[in-house]
Structures are given as structure tokens and as C-alpha cells.
Design an enzyme around this catalytic site. Structure first.
Site, mmCIF file in Angstrom:
data_model
loop_
_atom_site.group_PDB
_atom_site.id
_atom_site.type_symbol
_atom_site.label_atom_id
_atom_site.label_comp_id
_atom_site.label_asym_id
_atom_site.label_seq_id
_atom_site.Cartn_x
_atom_site.Cartn_y
_atom_site.Cartn_z
ATOM 1 N N GLY A 392 -36.748 -24.746 -26.815
ATOM 2 C CA GLY A 392 -36.678 -24.553 -25.375
ATOM 3 C C GLY A 392 -35.607 -25.416 -24.707
ATOM 4 O O GLY A 392 -34.641 -25.841 -25.347
ATOM 5 N N SER A 393 -35.852 -25.701 -23.467
ATOM 6 C CA SER A 393 -34.837 -26.322 -22.605
ATOM 7 C C SER A 393 -34.371 -27.680 -23.068
ATOM 8 O O SER A 393 -33.378 -28.192 -22.559
ATOM 9 C CB SER A 393 -35.404 -26.475 -21.204
ATOM 10 O OG SER A 393 -36.022 -25.290 -20.812
ATOM 11 N N ALA A 394 -35.084 -28.294 -23.989
ATOM 12 C CA ALA A 394 -34.679 -29.613 -24.465
ATOM 13 C C ALA A 394 -33.237 -29.608 -24.951
ATOM 14 O O ALA A 394 -32.566 -30.628 -24.910
ATOM 15 C CB ALA A 394 -35.613 -30.087 -25.572
ATOM 16 N N VAL A 395 -32.741 -28.442 -25.382
ATOM 17 C CA VAL A 395 -31.390 -28.392 -25.947
ATOM 18 C C VAL A 395 -30.321 -28.198 -24.871
ATOM 19 O O VAL A 395 -29.142 -28.075 -25.186
ATOM 20 C CB VAL A 395 -31.254 -27.262 -27.006
ATOM 21 C CG1 VAL A 395 -32.286 -27.429 -28.094
ATOM 22 C CG2 VAL A 395 -31.361 -25.887 -26.353
ATOM 23 N N LYS A 396 -30.724 -28.118 -23.621
ATOM 24 C CA LYS A 396 -29.752 -27.769 -22.587
ATOM 25 C C LYS A 396 -28.619 -28.785 -22.481
ATOM 26 O O LYS A 396 -27.509 -28.456 -22.043
ATOM 27 C CB LYS A 396 -30.459 -27.603 -21.245
ATOM 28 C CG LYS A 396 -31.154 -26.242 -21.152
ATOM 29 C CD LYS A 396 -31.944 -26.088 -19.871
ATOM 30 C CE LYS A 396 -32.645 -24.737 -19.819
ATOM 31 N NZ LYS A 396 -33.655 -24.704 -18.748
#
Lengths: 708, 391
Positions: A392-396
Site C-alpha cells: 500500500g501507500s507505504a511505498v509512496k
């Protein structure tokens, strides 16, 4: 006196004497041949003896945590061993087994039917012989088989013909003899074989020691068993060694035999024990057996006394590890209690020093049913590197940096966050519409659309509402290439076996590129996530995660570690391509996530004194866990990455909770765990500093004695 | 008759001196073998016990010499009968018999250990066969060829019963000694050379046929001729390295011990090679290893001298019966020496025969002393007739 002598008698007597002379001459002649002609040859043969070098096992090295607390220890066990010679026969071992059975108790559950049959044949010769008739024997002989082959065939037939009734003759006492005999027989010539090492009572040990005279080949020694001081903590990563009846793993037999192992050695078969086998395995004591031509041992001498295995000091802080595991357990249970979490069964935490790559804690817990069908929490620390999830968004952070690097974004680029209507796809949007925002806000509030538009730009596409979207499929490669510079989707390089690289989606439809940009397409391991956030935290250096800090020479002093042989230096695997200026922007975005109002994790971290930075993640995922009926059910993975303090990070972490919930409202397990582990880390740090200032010369011995 | 009295004292000092040397060799050899003995035998001092047996042996010699050997002639058949009874007792396993390694060859005598009746029987056979020959000679001073066959028949009939019993024990070594005794007596009995050659020739032919059957029809051979354990002796003898059975093993050890002794030997008590039964059956190996070819040859020469001395006594005797007795004893001792030494150097298959006078063992030593006593007896009663011409 009668006189009856005849003239011919003296002649015949002389003839007799002549024969005697011939015979004695033959003796002298032959004696000359043996002693003079071949004498030198025989002398050389007598002088030639064989040296058999035998290695006896030594204890394995111990494993310590970074503060030199013993994690894996060796406990001495009384052991009774048996060493067979090259000339030992089954009758010999039977005799020894019978004697031994008088002195020791041996559990009989390992005894197989075959063991019993062999024993039956050995002890009931007459009956066994009747099992195969003479006629049959002759038939074998007629087939032109050699005697050996016939014996083998007859033995096989006899084995087949032994009935269960026959075996019933074997008494309980005999069963014990069989159990002992099978251990005696399982050894290799001149290699000590453990007959019993578990539960040898002092009395047994003493009695056997006293009667060694009548037990040829038997000896009493000390054997070592691995003891895990912290029980299940970190257990799965520590790995296992083979059992004494297992010996060398068959698939690596040649590898070990080439390295002077004996077939019944215990070796590391998984994870740390296996990875550092060469270090932990000691140098065996070498004993030279001088053996004459017929295999009898004439004398023995020790040529090398052996050295136990070297000690490993891990980077792990076992206390932190213990507490982190406890936090995970508590939070998993709390999340379960909060409801709406039927699929939740696991959670992972990896904590590492972002500057060195040293792993301080590596924890995973999983609910599993045990053998009794009871649900319990099992150690699954291995899952941090052997299982992968949509993060999820952790990689943004990586997405934004990729945007910078590809030139589609510049620091302070404003993009409009609005629902995207792409033809043929459901609407794609953030959890709320944020208006026009820059990358800092996009990270702070976790805008999906900002990332989508960045990805479209990377793919050279143009977004027009309600129109189909076309992008260059090479964009997948571009994004993945940059992601891999952070460690996402590649091996992290940790010094443990069986690490996986995660999973890549195969389809290159434009919609998936958008998913890739928000971490909902490719799957990564919790360890990769930790490496990724470390790379951002330390200013762009991908560090090799390390679990072993030092290797120490074994010491004879129980309390003191030996001198350091080698120390593991931090290894930079690569520097990411992005400029420091760009990285600073992402770091600021991450800081806002946790410290500024409106940040997705601010509610949990804003008041933290250690000023953390990080990024939350919620991934829409499809269940692929152990409950088969729920496969592909829609669920959400909760993740969190972060580091602290934001301006000089000393700790970076990732929290991964797959399949955490299925519908709102959800229990914020990722943030809860994240906050607690950071608190714990800094608490421990403070404790240690106080402890150190009180006792500047604190050494190992006090630490260890506190521990035990 | 004064001369008679004087001649009563006539002792053969040469023979006694050889015997004395034998006793010394025996004591030294047994003493040096002592450390190689199994632990349970270590508390027995075999060398000194052997010397005690020699003492008893001298007593046996004196006893034998007290009786005129003509008395033996008279009671020959009673002795034979007594010996047969003892052997039959073994065959029937009467109480008191002892079975060792599968052979029932001993009686247990309280306080004296085990006694082997076949040892005594050897002497009795010499006595009885000599009588048969003497009687036959008197009856047929000018024997025809049929008379010769008659004599052979009588000897065979007398030998067969004890021989069969011995083979049944089984005791191959002892049976061969019996055969050797008969053979040497047949030789001196004056039977025509033609017949002797015919016997030797037929023995060779039979042996050749057996070898042929063995290679051509092994099944038949195994079934009807020799048991496996008997064959093993031959295997062990002819191919010790291929057949690592007990005999092969013993032969290899023995060859190693003797061969490594070389010309001069390794010196007293320097024994490197483990030998089975070092103080009895393989004592020659012990001697040859320590004292080399030279020492071993000296021992063999000692036996040769002993035989030479006995031949001399036999020749000097004016009495046919005395000569035959000596010939029998010569045959017995020669064969045993040849067999024992021969087996240690691979010349013959291994059988459990001790080396006369040297090997440790009470009952066998007593038997040889008895034999020596008979020879000395013959010697002491040989008169030099002042007026008789030398023949």
C-alpha cells in the site's frame, strides 16, 4: 636273549633315517624361503600399520545478542557412546547390548519391526534356520549363485517368513536390548555413536562407567544439547540443527563429508544455524587410531585436542526482540477482539539501524492451530523475509522520488487531487478529495491521485476524464527499476538463506501502473520495506541488512567471550540515483505524516518525544492465507514504515499486518504497533544509558549473571 | 652274568643330553611367549610349570626303564585293549569326557587337568604293531609276497579300530600321527619295496582323483567327501589371503611372525606379531621370530640329532622287537615335528598338533617321555657280545 635280527632291518632303518632327513631338509629349506628370501617383505608388512584418524565432536559455538547475552547455549548432557571397530559383528553388539540393558533404561518406541526380526534371527538360530528349508537352499545353489548371494537370499526369505506370533516371543526386556542394539549398529566404524544422551541418570552414568571393562566399545562422555535461553523468542530465525539420529542432511552429504564431518554429526539445517555452520561447528578433536592389518586398534593417540565452535554475536537486541514480540501478540489479540478481523492472523515488525543495516529486531507472529487443535501464537519471524504482501501507500516515498528522477515531478510540484474517471475502469481516487496539493501534502495525507498522475506522466500518458488511458508499458520497468534501488522487489542481501524477492504482477494494463504507484500491485516482504525506509532515512544508501555482528574465538571462560575474529562492517549495496535535495523533500513529507496535523499517523506520533517520521499504508488486497474458503476475499493490509528521530535517524522500522480488516471502522493496529515499538526502543536506550553511567565498567559477567 | 649287571646301568647320555637341551629351549620359548598370552592366563607361570612336567617326565622315564621291554611285548594286547576301552569311552561320551572346540578327545582327571587317551594309544600302537611284525617274522622267516600281504592285513586290522574312533572325535592331527607310525613300521618291517611303492602310488592316485572330483563335481564332493569345515583347512592353507577363515588367519599371522624374524631374529622377547596359542601349537613361530632362521634351524637340528640318536639305538639293538619300537617312536616324533613346524610355515594345513618336547602341555610331554623311556630301555638292554662279530 633271543637273537632274531635280520640283515635287512638295518637297511630299512637307514631308509627310514633317509626319509627323516628328507623331511627335515624340506623344513629347513622352506624355513629359509620364508625367513631369508621373503623375510624382508614380511618384516615390512609387520611394520606397516594403518593410521586411522578419527574425529570426535566438540560443542557448537554459542549465539549471543548484540549486548552479549546468551541466546543459544549448550547444555552438557551425560552421554553413553559406542564405537565399533572394523571387525565388530552383530553377535558382538548383541553381547554389549545385553550387558548395557542391565545398566540403563532405554525407551523402546524407536524399535522397528525389522529390528525385531533381525534380533529374532540372531537369537533364535535354530528356529530361523527352519524358516528356509534345505531344499530351497539347494535350489538357490542350483541357480549358480555365490554363497554370499545365497546367504542374502535366505536371510531375506527368513525375514519375510517371520510371523507376528514369532515376534510375540520377544519379551519386554528383550525389546530394550533391541532398542540399544539398534543404536550400537547404526554407528560407523571407529566413530563414536551416541547410545543414549537424553535422560541419562547419574546412577546409570556411574554404573556404566564402572562396568566399562565388560562393555567393549562403550564409553561415557559428555554430549551437548542446544538450549534456547529465550524459549520461542526469535526461535524460527535461529534455526535448527539435525538430531543425532538424523545425521548429515542427505542432500548435502557430499558437501559435509568433504569438510571432514562424520555421518552422524549434527549440523545446522536451517537459518542462522545453517548459514553460519562453518563458524558454529568446531574443529573436531582428532584421535589417531593405529590399526593393524586385521583392523584391530593397537594404540590411540590424540593429535589435536579440538576446539569448540566459534561464537556468534548477533545484531539482535534480544530484549527489544522479546518486547516487540510481546507487543505484536498483544496488538494481534486486541485487533481480533475489536471485531471485523476474521482473516487477520499475522503481523510482522523489522527494526534496523538505518545507518548500518544492523537488524535489532525481526519479529513475526501468527495464529495457528497446534496439534491439539488449539489456536496459539507461533513465532513467524521468518515471514519477514519469506512472505510478501501488497504494502500500500507505504511505498509512496519511492513513487515521489521516481517522479523526481524521471523529471515528471520537481520539488514543490502542485497536482490536483480529483477522482479519476478512466474509461473501462472504476473510478480511481484518494480516500478524500484533496484539491491541488504539492508532494509534501500528498505524502502527509497520502494522496493516491497525486501518485496516479505521477505514474501516468512517467508512462507518457495523458489523463482525460472518461477517455481511455494509454501509457507506455515500459513505465512498469522504469518504476520497478527505481523501486529496486530501495530494495523493493529485489533481494535485500540479508545473511540468511531462503529470502524471497516478493511477487511482481505480470499484466501491463495501464490501470495496474496506477496500482503499482500506490503499492497495490507488486508484493514486497516486510524486510524489503524496512530496507526501503532505511534508504530514505539515511539519505539514499541501501544498506545490506545484517544479523551477525561479530564472530568470536571460543573462550574457555564461561562468562567471557573470546577475542573477536571478525566484525561485520556495514555494507552499502547501492546509492539511489536521486539527488539529496529530492530525498530531503520526501523525508519532510514523511515527517509531516507523523508530526503535522492532518498527517495520516499524526494522531499516534505527534506527541512522541523522539520525533519520528514515516508513512502509513493501507492496501486493498485479496486474501491468500491459510483459510481456503476465504481465498481472494477482499481485505486490507495495514502497513507502517518509519524512522526516528527524523533529523538523525538511529532506528528504522516496518510494520506489516496483512489482511488486517475487511470493513471500516478498523482497529489501527499498524500505528499502535509502530508507536509501541518505537517507545520501547527509546525506553531501552534510556535504561541502558542510565545503567552505563552508573556502572561505567559494566562488563559481560554482570550482565550475564543478571540474565540467568 | 656280571656283565649283565653292568649293562643294566648302560644309559644313553647323548640322548639324555639332547633331552636336556630340549627342556632349556622349551622353558625359554614358553617364557618369552608368556606376555602374548590372554589376560586370564597371565597368572600361570607356564615356563616353570613346563619344567615341573619335565620333572614328572623323568619319573616316567625311570618307571619305564624299570620294566624290561620284553614285558611290553607280552602285555601288548592288554595295553591295546585298555587304550581301545578309553577311546570307546570317549565315543560313548561316558561321564568325565571333555569336549573342546567340537572334539571329544579328553578325560577330565581330578587334580591333573585334561588327559588325552589317544596320546597313550600312540605308544600302545607302537608296542602292539611291533609285536605283530616280530611274530610274523618268526612265523615266516622267508616270507612270500602273500605273507607280506598277510602282515599288511594284520597291521591294517589292528590300526583300523582306533583310527576310526579318532576320526570320529574328530582329531585329524592325531589320526595322521597314527598313520605315520604305521607307515614307518611298514617300512622297517621288511615288506617288499614293490608293495610299498604300490601303496604310495595308489595314495597319490586317490588324492589326484579327489582333487579332480573337487574341481569337476563340487556338489558331489561337498556332499559325500569332505565337510565344509574340513575343506576350510585346505583353503586356509593354500590361499590364506583369500580365505580369511580361522586357519587362513592363523597361517598369515604365523608367516608374518616367522618371516619377519629373518636370518638373525628380533632378539629375546621382541615379539611384534600376535600369534594364537603362542605357548602350545605356535611355539615354533615364537622361536623363529625371536631367534631367526639360525635359532629355528638349531631347534630343527636338535630334533634331527634326537632322531639320529634313536636310529643309532635301533641299529645297535640286536633285538628285532627293540628296533621296531624305536622305528615306531621315530616315525611318531618325526611326523609330529614335521607337521607342527610345517603348518607354521605353510608347508602343511593347520592342525592342532603340539611341537614335541617344546610346546607346553603335560600329557603330551609325558607321552614323549614315555616314548623316550622305551627307547632308552631298548638301549640299556642291548648287550655288547664280546665275541659276536659286528653285523
Amino acid at each position: 636273549m633271543k637273537k632274531r635280527k635280520k640283515a635287512q632291518v638295518p637297511f630299512r632303518l637307514n631308509m627310514l633315517f633317509f626319509f627323516v632327513f628328507l623331511l627335515f631338509s624340506a623344513l629347513i629349506l622352506r624355513l629359509g624361503v620364508v625367513q631369508i628370501v621373503y623375510g624382508e617383505q614380511y618384516r615390512k608388512e609387520v611394520e606397516r600399520t594403518e593410521d586411522e584418524i578419527v574425529s570426535t565432536p566438540v560443542p557448537r559455538g554459542k549465539i549471543y545478542d548484540r549486548y552479549h547475552r546468551v541466546i543459544v547455549d549448550n547444555v552438557p548432557l551425560n552421554a553413553i557412546t559406542y564405537t565399533r571397530t572394523k571387525t565388530t559383528t552383530p553377535e558382538d553388539t548383541l553381547k554389549v547390548a545385553r550387558q548395557l540393558a542391565k545398566y540403563i533404561d532405554k525407551p523402546v518406541e524407536k524399535v522397528t519391526e525389522r529390528d525385531m526380526k533381525d534380533y529374532w534371527i540372531l537369537t533364535r538360530r535354530d528356529k530361523a534356520e527352519k524358516k528356509v528349508s534345505k531344499k530351497e537352499r539347494k535350489q538357490f545353489a542350483k541357480q549358480g549363485l555365490s554363497e554370499k548371494e545365497i546367504d542374502q537370499k535366505v536371510y531375506k526369505l527368513t525375514l519375510e517368513r517371520i510371523t507376528p506370533e514369532d515376534l510375540k516371543e520377544i519379551t519386554k526386556d528383550e525389546l530394550e536390548v533391541i532398542a540399544i542394539k539398534r543404536e550400537l549398529d547404526s554407528g560407523y566404524a571407529l566413530t563414536p555413536q551416541i547410545v543414549k544422551n537424553k535422560g541419562v541418570t547419574n546412577k546409570e552414568y556411574a554404573v556404566v562407567s564402572e562396568h566399562l571393562e565388560e562393555l567393549p566399545g562403550v564409553s561415557t562422555t559428555t554430549d551437548w544439547e542446544r538450549h534456547y535461553v529465550y524459549g520461542n523468542t526469535f526461535r524460527s530465525v535461529l534455526g535448527n540443527i539435525t538430531k543425532d539420529d538424523e545425521g548429515l542432511p542427505r542432500e548435502r552429504l557430499d558437501h559435509f563429508l568433504a569438510r571432514d564431518y562424520s555421518r552422524n554429526d549434527r549440523v545446522g539445517k536451517s537459518y542462522i544455524e545453517a548459514q553460519y555452520e562453518d563458524v558454529l561447528h568446531g574443529k573436531k578433536a582428532k584421535i589417531k587410531n593405529i590399526v593393524d592389518k586385521s583392523g584391530n586398534v593397537i594404540s590411540t593417540e590424540q593429535i589435536y585436542e579440538g576446539q569448540r565452535g566459534k561464537d556468534l554475536v548477533l545484531t539482535i537486541d534480544i530484549e527489544l526482540q522479546q518486547r516487540v514480540e510481546k507487543i505484536i501478540e498483544e496488538e494481534l489479540k486486541a485487533a481480533k477482539r475489536s471485531g471485523g478481523t476474521p482473516l487477520l492472523d499475522r503481523a510482522f515488525v523489522v527494526m534496523m539501524n538505518p545507518k548500518t543495516g544492523e537488524i535489532l529486531a525481526m519479529a513475526g507472529k501468527m495464529f495457528t492451530k497446534n496439534e491439539q487443535g488449539k489456536v496459539e501464537l507461533r513465532d513467524y519471524a521468518l515471514g519477514t523475509m519469506t512472505s510478501a504482501y501488497a504494502m500500500g501507500s507505504a511505498v509512496k516515498g519511492a513513487t515521489v522520488l521516481t517522479g523526481f528522477q524521471t523529471g515528471v515531478l520537481h520539488p514543490n510540484t502542485y497536482i490536483r487531487d480529483e477522482p479519476l474517471y478512466i474509461k473501462g475502469t472504476p473510478v480511481k481516487k484518494s480516500y478524500q478529495t484533496m484539491g491541488t496539493i504539492n508532494e509534501l501534502t500528498a505524502l502527509q495525507r497520502s494522496s493516491n491521485v497525486y501518485m496516479f498522475k505521477t505514474a501516468i506522466a512517467i508512462g507518457g500518458g495523458k489523463y482525460q476524464p472518461h477517455a481511455p488511458l494509454s501509457i507506455d508499458p515500459d513505465a512498469f520497468t522504469t518504476i520497478r527499476k527505481y523501486f529496486s534501488q530501495f530494495g523493493l522487489g529485489v533481494k535485500t542481501g540479508i545473511d540468511l538463506p531462503n529470502e524471497i524477492i516478493g511477487f511482481q504482477g505480470t499484466s501491463k494494463l495501464p490501470g495496474f501502473l496506477l496500482d503499482l504507484a500506490i503499492g497495490q500491485y507488486d508484493m514486497y516482504t516486510p524486510l524489503q520495506l524496512a530496507q526501503y525506509v532505511s534508504t530514505i532515512a539515511n539519505g539514499g544508501y541501501r544498506m545490506k541488512p545484517q544479523i551477525v555482528k561479530e564472530i568470536h574465538e571460543p573462550s574457555n571462560d564461561e562468562k567471557q567471550l573470546g577475542p573477536v575474529i571478525s566484525e561485520f562492517e556495514p555494507v552499502v549495496l547501492n546509492r539511489i540515483d536521486m539527488k539529496t535535495e529530492y530525498i530531503k523533500r520526501v523525508q519532510e513529507g514523511f515527517r509531516r505524516v507523523m508530526q503535522e496535523t492532518g498527517g495520516t499517523a499524526a494522531a499516534f506520533f505527534a506527541d512522541a518525544p523522539y520525533k519520528p517520521a514515516g508513512k502509513t499504508g493501507t492496501a486493498q488486497a485479496f486474501y491468500d492465507g491459510p483459510i481456503k474458503s476465504k481465498r481472494n476475499a477482499e481485505t486490507y493490509n495495514l502497513t507502517l514504515v518509519g524512522y526516528a528521530p527524523y533529523n538523525d535517524p538511529e532506528i528504522a522500522f516496518s510494520v506489516v499486518v496483512p489482511w488486517a480488516y475487511q470493513h471500516e471502522p478498523h482497529y489501527p493496529i499498524n500505528n499502535k504497533i509502530g508507536r509501541k515499538i518505537l517507545d520501547t526502543y527509546f525506553e531501552l536506550k534510556k535504561e541502558r544509558m542510565n545503567h552505563d553511567s552508573e556502572q561505567t565498567d559494566s562488563n559481560l559477567s554482570t550482565e550475564q549473571s543478571n540474565e540467568q | 652274568m656280571e656283565k649283565d649287571k653292568l649293562s643294566q646301568q648302560k644309559l644313553d647320555y647323548n640322548l639324555l643330553f639332547i633331552l636336556f637341551l630340549m627342556a632349556i629351549v622349551s622353558a625359554i620359548a614358553i617364557h618369552s611367549a608368556q606376555p602374548s598370552l590372554p589376560e586370564k592366563l597371565q597368572n600361570v607361570n607356564f615356563a616353570s610349570k613346563q619344567l615341573q612336567w619335565y620333572g614328572i617326565g623323568i619319573f616316567v622315564i625311570v618307571l619305564t626303564m624299570l620294566i624290561d621291554y620284553d614285558r611290553f611285548f607280552q602285555i601288548a594286547w592288554y595295553l591295546y585293549g585298555f587304550g581301545m576301552v578309553l577311546l570307546l569311552g570317549l565315543e560313548l561320551h561316558v561321564p568325565g569326557t571333555v569336549t573342546l572346540k567340537g572334539a571329544t578327545s579328553w578325560y577330565s582327571l581330578p587334580g591333573m587337568g585334561n588327559f588325552q587317551p589317544s596320546e597313550l594309544m600312540k605308544i600302545f600302537m607302537i608296542i602292539v604293531l611291533s609285536r605283530i611284525i616280530v611274530n610274523h617274522r618268526e612265523k615266516y622267516p622267508e616270507p612270500t609276497i602273500q605273507d607280506d600281504f598277510k602282515l599288511l592285513g594284520k597291521m591294517a586290522l589292528t590300526t583300523a579300530p582306533p583310527l576310526l574312533l579318532l576320526m570320529k572325535q574328530p582329531d585329524l592331527g592325531m589320526s595322521m600321527v597314527f598313520t605315520a607310525i604305521v607307515g614307518s613300521l611298514v617300512l622297517v618291517s621288511g615288506i617288499r619295496w614293490r608293495i610299498i611303492f604300490a601303496i604310495v602310488l595308489s595314495a597319490i592316485v586317490v588324492a589326484a582323483i579327489l582333487v579332480f572330483i573337487f574341481f569337476k563335481f563340487p556338489d558331489f564332493f561337498h556332499k559325500y567327501i569332505l565337510e565344509d569345515y574340513q575343506l576350510n583347512r585346505f583353503y586356509g592353507w593354500l590361499a590364506p589371503y583369500e580365505y580369511s577363515n580361522e586357519q587362513g588367519f592363523q597361517l598369515i599371522r604365523s608367516l608374518l611372525a616367522i618371516g619377519s624374524g629373518e636370518l638373525y631374529g628380533k632378539g629375546y622377547k621382541n615379539l611384534d606379531v600376535y600369534l594364537p596359542e603362542p605357548h602350545t601349537d605356535f611355539i615354533f613361530g615364537i622361536i623363529a621370530e625371536q631367534f631367526g632362521f639360525i635359532g629355528a634351524s638349531v631347534v630343527i637340528s636338535l630334533f634331527f640329532l634326537l632322531v639320529y640318536r634313536m636310529i643309532h639305538i635301533a641299529l645297535e639293538s640286536h633285538d628285532l622287537y627293540g628296533s621296531y619300537l624305536c622305528a615306531g617312536v621315530i616315525g611318531m616324533i618325526t611326523f609330529q615335528v614335521f607337521q607342527n613346524v610345517g603348518m607354521t610355515i605353510g608347508l602343511l594345513p593347520i592342525t592342532g598338533l603340539p611341537l614335541p618336547f617344546i610346546s607346553y602341555g603335560g600329557s603330551s610331554l609325558a607321552t614323549y617321555m614315555l616314548a623316550i623311556g622305551i627307547v632308552l630301555n631298548v638301549r640299556s638292554r642291548t648287550k655288547k657280545f664280546m665275541f659276536s662279530s659286528e653285523d
